[in-house]
Design an enzyme around this catalytic site. Structure first.
Site, PDB file in Angstrom:
ATOM      1  N   GLY A 128       0.232  -1.003  -0.145  1.00  0.00           N
ATOM      2  CA  GLY A 128      -0.424  -0.064  -0.035  1.00  0.00           C
ATOM      3  C   GLY A 128       1.092   1.338   0.391  1.00  0.00           C
ATOM      4  O   GLY A 128       1.860   1.216   0.503  1.00  0.00           O
TER       5      GLY A 128
ATOM      6  N   GLY B 252       0.518   5.987   0.909  1.00  0.00           N
ATOM      7  CA  GLY B 252      -0.468   6.791   0.647  1.00  0.00           C
ATOM      8  C   GLY B 252       0.672   8.263   0.719  1.00  0.00           C
ATOM      9  O   GLY B 252       1.946   7.961   0.478  1.00  0.00           O
TER      10      GLY B 252
ATOM     11  N   THR C  29       4.640   4.413   2.539  1.00  0.00           N
ATOM     12  CA  THR C  29       4.254   2.793   2.421  1.00  0.00           C
ATOM     13  C   THR C  29       4.663   2.006   2.883  1.00  0.00           C
ATOM     14  O   THR C  29       5.307   2.152   3.970  1.00  0.00           O
ATOM     15  CB  THR C  29       5.789   3.097   1.076  1.00  0.00           C
ATOM     16  OG1 THR C  29       5.391   4.136   0.068  1.00  0.00           O
ATOM     17  CG2 THR C  29       5.703   1.803   0.138  1.00  0.00           C
ATOM     18  N   VAL C  30       3.472   0.799   2.747  1.00  0.00           N
ATOM     19  CA  VAL C  30       3.510  -0.133   3.871  1.00  0.00           C
ATOM     20  C   VAL C  30       3.569  -1.203   3.032  1.00  0.00           C
ATOM     21  O   VAL C  30       3.520  -1.581   1.525  1.00  0.00           O
ATOM     22  CB  VAL C  30       1.630  -0.418   4.210  1.00  0.00           C
ATOM     23  CG1 VAL C  30       1.567  -1.846   4.598  1.00  0.00           C
ATOM     24  CG2 VAL C  30       1.017   0.919   4.857  1.00  0.00           C
TER      25      VAL C  30
ATOM     26  N   LYS D 286       4.867   0.093   7.859  1.00  0.00           N
ATOM     27  CA  LYS D 286       4.369   1.638   7.041  1.00  0.00           C
ATOM     28  C   LYS D 286       5.867   2.470   7.892  1.00  0.00           C
ATOM     29  O   LYS D 286       6.568   3.087   8.837  1.00  0.00           O
ATOM     30  CB  LYS D 286       3.419   2.457   7.952  1.00  0.00           C
ATOM     31  CG  LYS D 286       3.250   3.644   7.528  1.00  0.00           C
ATOM     32  CD  LYS D 286       1.449   3.826   8.238  1.00  0.00           C
ATOM     33  CE  LYS D 286       1.861   5.420   6.833  1.00  0.00           C
ATOM     34  NZ  LYS D 286       0.355   6.208   7.367  1.00  0.00           N
TER      35      LYS D 286
ATOM     36  N   ASP E 220      -8.685  11.583   8.428  1.00  0.00           N
ATOM     37  CA  ASP E 220      -8.797  11.213   7.079  1.00  0.00           C
ATOM     38  C   ASP E 220      -9.806   9.529   6.613  1.00  0.00           C
ATOM     39  O   ASP E 220      -8.433   8.519   6.553  1.00  0.00           O
ATOM     40  CB  ASP E 220      -7.155  10.897   6.834  1.00  0.00           C
ATOM     41  CG  ASP E 220      -7.390  10.603   5.034  1.00  0.00           C
ATOM     42  OD1 ASP E 220      -7.869  11.346   4.393  1.00  0.00           O
ATOM     43  OD2 ASP E 220      -5.981  10.393   4.570  1.00  0.00           O
TER      44      ASP E 220
END
Length: 696
Positions: A524, A526, A530-531, A545, A638
């Site tokens: 993932g 965002g 980054t994950v 993360k 969020d």
């Protein structure tokens, strides 16, 4: 002659002799005796007895009374036979309250008298005196007022005019050289009969008077009396309240005597030869046969005696001595017969061997074959005693479950048949004789070689305690230095291994790089970072993360770590740890196998309305917890499909990514602290949007 008259005559002999001529210990002149001054001892007026510290081993002493005019000092009483003191600093003291106290080198009491001084007596005039009878007496300058006396607490010896009572007993030494309490005891039993008892480590048995007598009257004793007393006079005549009496072989002579239960278990009367030899000779003994004493040779062994070699012990066939230095442990088998092998055993005859007690049963008038069958039927049977009683014309059969108190005597007309396995060298269908058995060392010879080395138990305990405390102190100091060293390295509270408000661990950057195989598998991305998928050393699969340094500084990172660390809800992502090393900022989460809600909505996975409803409800529960149930008011800022992760077969939701959250106290209703836009457009919290509109 009536027994009460005899007792009256004997008790008259207890008249106390003059006290004026013997050395005394009193409060006014000398209140203690020191182990370091051997000459500082009490001596009776006639010079026959001394009281002081007697050596009983290496650097070991007991406060004792002993005969001084025998060829060798003969101890007749000990205060601390089982807890000797060492040769430095130990002393016997006469305290102001009238108590005698024996202390070791570190001042700890190992023995004391407990008889209180009557309030009517002047404690400052107390005296400790050794009488001509060998009795150590604490009195108040008045011979008729005795506060304490050694005659009331004998050890292994009675002296003339000293009574054995219901509350006293004689206990043997362990061996000729070991003065500690042994295994044999002379005492009055609950039936008022004077008895000898073998009291071993695991087994006890009475052996005098003869235990096979159903009624003590068969041994000339009487249990029908109202007292328990026994005493003998200077002429060598003993009488007890159960009608037992005896006379010394030299009865009539007024000479020093002592009645002692010896370490071999026999009770003997000794007379001191007044000629030049000054030796003790036996003038009476309770048991004529040395092997009549129980416990001499231990289990599975046989005691025998002859005038040439004395008493000796032998293991029965198939057994070996358990402890080569101590026959009381007996012998152990060199074979094994299980219950499934009962029919595979047979019997070897031990002629004229008797084992007393431990009978399984006593079947009446069984023949030899019938008795053997009785033993074969029982798994517990180790052998049987068999004898033909000619007077009544019948057989006696006694199967045994243990073989104790064994002896071989030619005048015993019975035999023991020992159970052994068939087909082994242990059984050869022959009758065992004296020549077939190995001759082992005589128990008397072994006992002379064994001398116990005493240690000060209290000092040894204190040394162990001091060593343990010292070791603990060293460990504590090392731990303190270690943590101080760690604290010095990580002086910044944000970089400590554990934060006070969190329940997770700190990882090194190298650990997380290895867990992610060099950050190779992205799951993932965002705006915050980054994950990556990783596997921790304990094999847990995790999501790591890695935060963007430009977008989120240390303040935001620590805020997220502390926020999530305080939260605990089934619909919130669980964080397992973090990394704060140099410029690296990473968070370690539990891994959600189904990924985000956004990913699932865009894939071919069919999320029916029921699942979507459950996802919405679960997400709402997580947000409600943040807003209403946790200790602080938390705004996610969020909430979007990318930050809602799914797990399990039912696609249950967990809210993730608190990196842009803002903590507010519940009392802070003014939201003016939101000075800039936070979160993704279209997904910002209503509180942020409303606050931002006021600043436009």
């Amino acid at each position: 002659m009536d027994i009460s008259i005899l007792f009256l005559f004997l008790l008259c002999l207890l008249k106390t002799p003059s006290l004026s001529s013997s050395k005394t210990l009193d409060i006014l002149r000398a209140s203690s005796l020191s182990v370091e001054k051997p000459a500082d001892a009490l001596v009776s007026a006639n010079g026959e007895f001394s009281a002081g510290f007697f050596p009983v081993g290496d650097n070991a002493f007991c406060f004792s009374i002993w005969f001084t005019r025998s060829s060798a000092p003969t101890v007749v009483w000990m205060a601390n036979r089982d807890d000797p003191v060492d040769g430095k600093g130990s002393e016997l003291s006469l305290l102001g309250d009238g108590k005698l106290i024996l202390t070791n080198s570190v001042g700890i009491s190992v023995w004391t008298t407990r008889t209180p001084v009557p309030a009517s007596l002047d404690a400052s005039k107390l005296q400790l005196q050794l009488l001509n009878t060998g009795n150590l007496v604490l009195h108040n300058s008045d011979p008729s007022v005795i506060i304490w006396q050694s005659f009331d607490s004998p050890t292994d010896t009675l002296l003339p005019q000293q009574a054995l009572t219901r509350i006293s007993s004689l206990v043997s030494k362990k061996s000729q050289a070991d003065y500690s309490s042994g295994y044999y005891k002379l005492y009055f039993d609950n039936d008022n009969v004077l008895r000898l008892l073998h009291q071993g480590l695991t087994i006890s048995s009475l052996y005098w008077p003869a235990p096979w007598f159903d009624d003590p009257g068969q041994a000339g004793r009487s249990r029908y009396n109202t007292s328990r007393d026994g005493i003998f006079n200077v002429s060598g005549y003993f009488l007890s309240s159960d009608h037992f009496e005896f006379r010394a072989a030299d009865f009539g002579e007024v000479i020093p005597r002592r009645l002692t239960i010896d370490s071999d278990g026999n009770l003997r009367l000794y007379s001191l030869q007044v000629n030049s030899s000054r030796d003790w000779v036996v003038t009476w003994q309770a048991l004529s046969g040395p092997c009549q004493v129980h416990g001499v040779c231990g289990p599975n062994s046989v005691c025998s005696y002859d005038h040439a070699s004395g008493r000796r012990c032998d293991c029965i066939p198939g057994f070996k001595m358990e402890d080569p230095t101590d026959w009381s442990f007996g012998c152990t088998p060199e074979f094994n017969i299980s219950c499934s092998q009962m029919n595979e055993s047979s019997f070897v005859q031990l002629a004229h061997v008797e084992f007393y007690g431990s009978d399984i049963a006593a079947p009446l008038n069984r023949s030899l074959q019938g008795c053997e069958q009785e033993c074969q039927k029982s798994c517990a049977c180790v052998g049987f005693q068999f004898k033909f009683i000619g007077d009544v014309g019948q057989y006696s059969c006694y199967p045994k479950y243990m073989l104790l108190n064994g002896r071989r005597t030619p005048n015993f007309e019975g035999d023991l048949y020992l159970r052994l396995p068939k087909g082994t060298s242990l059984f050869d269908n022959k009758t065992a004789s004296d020549d077939d058995e190995p001759r082992l060392r005589c128990i008397r010879e072994v006992s002379k070689q064994v001398r116990r080395t005493y240690e000060n138990k209290t000092v040894k305990l204190l040394l162990w305690f001091a060593t343990a405390v010292g070791g603990l102190e060293v460990i504590c100091v090392l731990l303190v230095l270690f943590f101080l060293f760690r604290t010095d390295i990580h002086s910044d509270p944000a970089e400590q291994g554990y934060l006070l408000t969190s329940r997770f661990r700190r990882f090194s950057f190298a650990e997380l790089r290895k867990a992610t195989k060099g950050f190779s598998e992205v799951v993932g991305r965002g705006a915050g970072g980054t994950v990556y998928k990783g596997v921790l050393p304990d094999q847990r699969v995790c999501a790591i993360k890695r935060l963007n340094e430009a977008n989120q500084g240390e303040a935001e990172f620590l805020a997220e770590v502390n926020t999530i660390g305080r939260l605990n809800h089934m619909n919130l992502i669980e964080i397992w740890g973090f990394c704060a090393e140099g410029k690296h900022r990473l968070l370690v989460y539990e891994y959600m196998e189904h990924g985000s809600l956004a990913k699932n909505l865009s894939s071919n996975i069919a999320l029916d309305w029921e699942k979507r409803f459950e996802i919405a409800v679960g997400t709402a529960k997580g947000l409600a917890y943040l807003h209403e149930e946790c200790l602080e008011w938390v705004l996610h800022c969020d909430v979007k499909p990318q930050n809602i992760l799914l797990y399990s077969d039912n696609y249950l939701p967990k809210v993730a990514d608190f990196g842009l959250s803002k903590l507010l106290n519940r009392s802070e209703l003014d939201h003016s602290s939101f000075s800039k836009m936070r979160g993704t457009r279209g997904y910002m919290a209503p509180e942020v949007a409303l606050q931002s509109s006021h600043h436009i």
